[in-house]
Write a protein that holds these residues in place. Structure first.
Motif, mmCIF file in Angstrom:
data_model
loop_
_atom_site.group_PDB
_atom_site.id
_atom_site.type_symbol
_atom_site.label_atom_id
_atom_site.label_comp_id
_atom_site.label_asym_id
_atom_site.label_seq_id
_atom_site.Cartn_x
_atom_site.Cartn_y
_atom_site.Cartn_z
ATOM 1 N N GLN A 1 46.708 42.677 35.586
ATOM 2 C CA GLN A 1 46.772 41.205 35.979
ATOM 3 C C GLN A 1 47.518 41.059 37.279
ATOM 4 N N ASP A 2 48.437 41.707 37.483
ATOM 5 C CA ASP A 2 48.964 41.543 38.927
ATOM 6 C C ASP A 2 48.083 42.255 40.013
ATOM 7 N N VAL B 1 38.598 43.894 48.732
ATOM 8 C CA VAL B 1 37.943 42.682 48.539
ATOM 9 C C VAL B 1 37.160 42.992 47.124
ATOM 10 N N ALA B 2 36.450 44.234 47.101
ATOM 11 C CA ALA B 2 35.777 44.584 46.006
ATOM 12 C C ALA B 2 36.659 44.463 44.608
ATOM 13 N N SER B 3 38.129 44.577 44.855
ATOM 14 C CA SER B 3 38.771 44.866 43.551
ATOM 15 C C SER B 3 39.168 43.391 43.235
ATOM 16 N N GLY C 1 47.062 48.261 43.596
ATOM 17 C CA GLY C 1 47.580 47.910 42.313
ATOM 18 C C GLY C 1 49.100 48.349 42.009
ATOM 19 N N LEU C 2 49.397 49.340 42.290
ATOM 20 C CA LEU C 2 50.965 49.689 42.354
ATOM 21 C C LEU C 2 51.724 48.748 43.098
ATOM 22 N N LEU C 3 51.259 48.648 44.196
ATOM 23 C CA LEU C 3 52.021 47.651 45.222
ATOM 24 C C LEU C 3 51.976 46.143 44.990
ATOM 25 N N ALA C 4 50.934 45.761 43.885
ATOM 26 C CA ALA C 4 50.646 44.152 43.859
ATOM 27 C C ALA C 4 51.847 43.445 43.605
ATOM 28 N N PRO C 5 52.841 43.798 42.824
ATOM 29 C CA PRO C 5 54.123 42.673 42.792
ATOM 30 C C PRO C 5 54.840 42.594 43.971
#
Length: 252
Positions: free
Chosen positions: A80-81, A21-23, A169-173
């Motif tokens: 951005q992702d 949430v904070a991200s 972040g790594l798993l965003a896609p």
């Protein structure tokens, strides 16, 4: 038996949830769905960098001194992702916006004595909103469960937050692919409750979605699929380096 006296076992879910949430980007200290819809459209390929640049220009937005708006500049890149994924994930972790599927009505009921504007549910918008909320919640379950399982042991809370943000972040896609995979047109829903402090619905594929003052909970077949500290019906605990070394020294 040697017990490490600075270590406490803490549920992983609230740390993961609050970190994600904070991200999610904020603008002027608050969320802005309109801005984030544009950024996510860029990430999905629905808008070109030129179209996003025109959006910034039309809204007289200066990106030079704003970390959040700097995400809107340039070609698609991992940050951005990550920002878009965090925004999407957070949409089911905050109080629902009923305006998504309510519309003003011109009819006034006999009970409306004070002349306030009344609203009715737009069924098409409701179905779209609930389909999206369920898809997002299920994607959260998948990715949060994976992160909880692979986190290292005995970090501080702040170090866990840093590692969670990195992993998400790594798993965003993959996260955004999961949202799309869970988005099933044709589901039917039963809206059970819709008040300021509680929002509950069931889906035709067996889920019970509830948001109240305790946050999100999702059940499947009576199992806590998300919520009450559990993910997929399981407790995920982190052995956290919670106290300073001074505590261990005091308890020798």
């Amino acid at each position: 038996m040697n017990i490490e006296k600075n270590i406490l076992a803490i549920p992983a879910l609230p740390i993961i949830q609050s970190t994600v949430v904070a991200s999610a980007p904020t603008f002027g200290g608050g969320r802005h769905d309109g801005h984030m819809n544009i950024l996510c459209a860029l990430v999905r390929g629905d808008k070109t960098p030129e179209e996003v640049a025109n959006y910034l220009k039309d809204n007289v937005i200066d990106t030079s001194n704003d970390k959040s708006f700097s995400l809107f500049v340039g070609e698609r890149r991992p940050e951005q992702d990550a920002a878009c994924a965090a925004y999407i994930a957070s949409t089911v972790l905050i109080t629902p916006n009923f305006a998504e599927f309510l519309e003003p009505t011109s009819d006034k009921s006999d009970d409306n004595k004070d002349g306030k504007q009344e609203f009715a549910i737009n069924q098409e918008r409701l179905n779209a909103s609930l389909t999206t909320k369920l898809a997002v919640a299920l994607a959260n379950v998948d990715i949060f469960s994976l992160i909880a399982r692979i986190l290292p042991e005995k970090l501080t809370v702040e170090a866990y937050r840093t590692e969670i943000a990195r992993l998400f972040g790594l798993l965003a896609p993959v996260y955004m692919e999961r949202v799309q995979a869970y988005f099933h047109n044709g589901l039917t829903f039963n809206l059970l409750q819709m008040q300021n402090n509680q929002f509950t619905f069931t889906s035709s594929n067996g889920y019970v979605f509830n948001f109240d003052i305790n946050g999100l909970s999702l059940k499947l077949g009576g199992i806590n699929w998300y919520g009450r500290g559990q993910l997929m019906g399981q407790d995920h605990l982190l052995n956290v380096d919670y106290f300073t070394p001074k505590v261990a020294e005091l308890l020798k």
